[in-house]
Design an enzyme around this catalytic site. Structure first.
Site, short mmCIF file in Angstrom:
data_model
loop_
_atom_site.label_atom_id
_atom_site.label_comp_id
_atom_site.label_asym_id
_atom_site.label_seq_id
_atom_site.Cartn_x
_atom_site.Cartn_y
_atom_site.Cartn_z
N TYR A 55 53.23 48.59 38.60
CA TYR A 55 53.52 47.39 39.40
C TYR A 55 52.30 46.46 39.36
O TYR A 55 52.42 45.25 39.36
CB TYR A 55 53.84 47.78 40.84
CG TYR A 55 55.16 48.50 40.96
CD1 TYR A 55 56.34 47.78 41.08
CD2 TYR A 55 55.22 49.89 40.93
CE1 TYR A 55 57.56 48.44 41.19
CE2 TYR A 55 56.43 50.55 41.04
CZ TYR A 55 57.59 49.82 41.17
OH TYR A 55 58.79 50.48 41.27
N ASN A 63 66.43 43.09 43.34
CA ASN A 63 67.03 42.72 42.07
C ASN A 63 67.96 43.81 41.54
O ASN A 63 67.55 44.95 41.45
CB ASN A 63 65.91 42.45 41.05
CG ASN A 63 66.48 42.29 39.66
OD1 ASN A 63 67.43 41.57 39.47
ND2 ASN A 63 65.90 42.98 38.71
N CYS A 73 63.92 47.76 35.56
CA CYS A 73 62.92 48.06 36.58
C CYS A 73 62.55 49.54 36.55
O CYS A 73 61.54 49.94 37.10
CB CYS A 73 63.45 47.66 37.95
SG CYS A 73 65.23 47.68 38.06
N HIS A 74 63.37 50.36 35.89
CA HIS A 74 63.06 51.79 35.84
C HIS A 74 61.85 52.04 34.94
O HIS A 74 61.30 53.12 34.90
CB HIS A 74 64.28 52.57 35.36
CG HIS A 74 64.71 52.24 33.98
ND1 HIS A 74 65.66 51.29 33.70
CD2 HIS A 74 64.28 52.74 32.80
CE1 HIS A 74 65.80 51.25 32.38
NE2 HIS A 74 64.97 52.10 31.80
N GLU A 114 64.14 57.63 27.39
CA GLU A 114 63.56 56.59 26.54
C GLU A 114 62.28 57.06 25.85
O GLU A 114 61.77 56.41 24.97
CB GLU A 114 63.27 55.36 27.39
CG GLU A 114 64.57 54.77 27.92
CD GLU A 114 64.36 53.37 28.45
OE1 GLU A 114 63.20 53.01 28.69
OE2 GLU A 114 65.35 52.65 28.61
#
Length: 104
Positions: A42, A65, A72-73, A100
């Site tokens: 962040y 959001n 955002c993950h 991922e």
DNA sequence: TAGCTGACGCAAA
DNA sequence: ATTTGCGCCAGCT
């Protein structure tokens, strides 16, 4: 047969869309630019957004959001922890990151 | 307008 | 290494 999607096409006021602030758009742009398999803190996102001290604000924006265009993950904490997620909790986030190619 | 909250960060104990 | 406290900014009531 041309209706049905009507409620889906128009902006629903029930959606917790965040205020179109300048900072918010910056954050969205940065997060959307995060390459797959990578993770940003962040703090990093806030810094790229123009406010290195707005790490909290970034989280606040992300929490409000719900846009699928904003991975955002891929945004994690500086402590190495995963943080939170509005789409199923930190567990889901962990799965996505692993899927991922996120490694500890 | 003022105050509180919150998907964070860092320093100190 | 872990826990507690304070500071930070943006958004909401």
């Amino acid at each position: 047969m041309k209706k049905k999607l009507d409620s889906f096409s128009k902006p629903q006021k029930g959606v917790p869309t965040i205020a179109p602030s300048v900072f918010a758009k910056r954050v969205y742009a940065v997060v959307a630019k995060i390459p797959k398999g990578k993770t940003m803190t962040y703090k990093q996102v806030a810094e790229k957004a123009g406010n290195p001290a707005a790490a909290r604000a970034v989280g606040t924006l992300m929490s409000h959001n719900y846009d699928p265009k904003i991975p955002c993950h891929r945004v994690v904490r500086s402590d190495g922890k995963i943080g939170n997620y509005n789409r199923g909790g930190p567990a889901k986030k962990f799965e996505l990151l692993m899927m991922e190619g996120y490694r500890v």
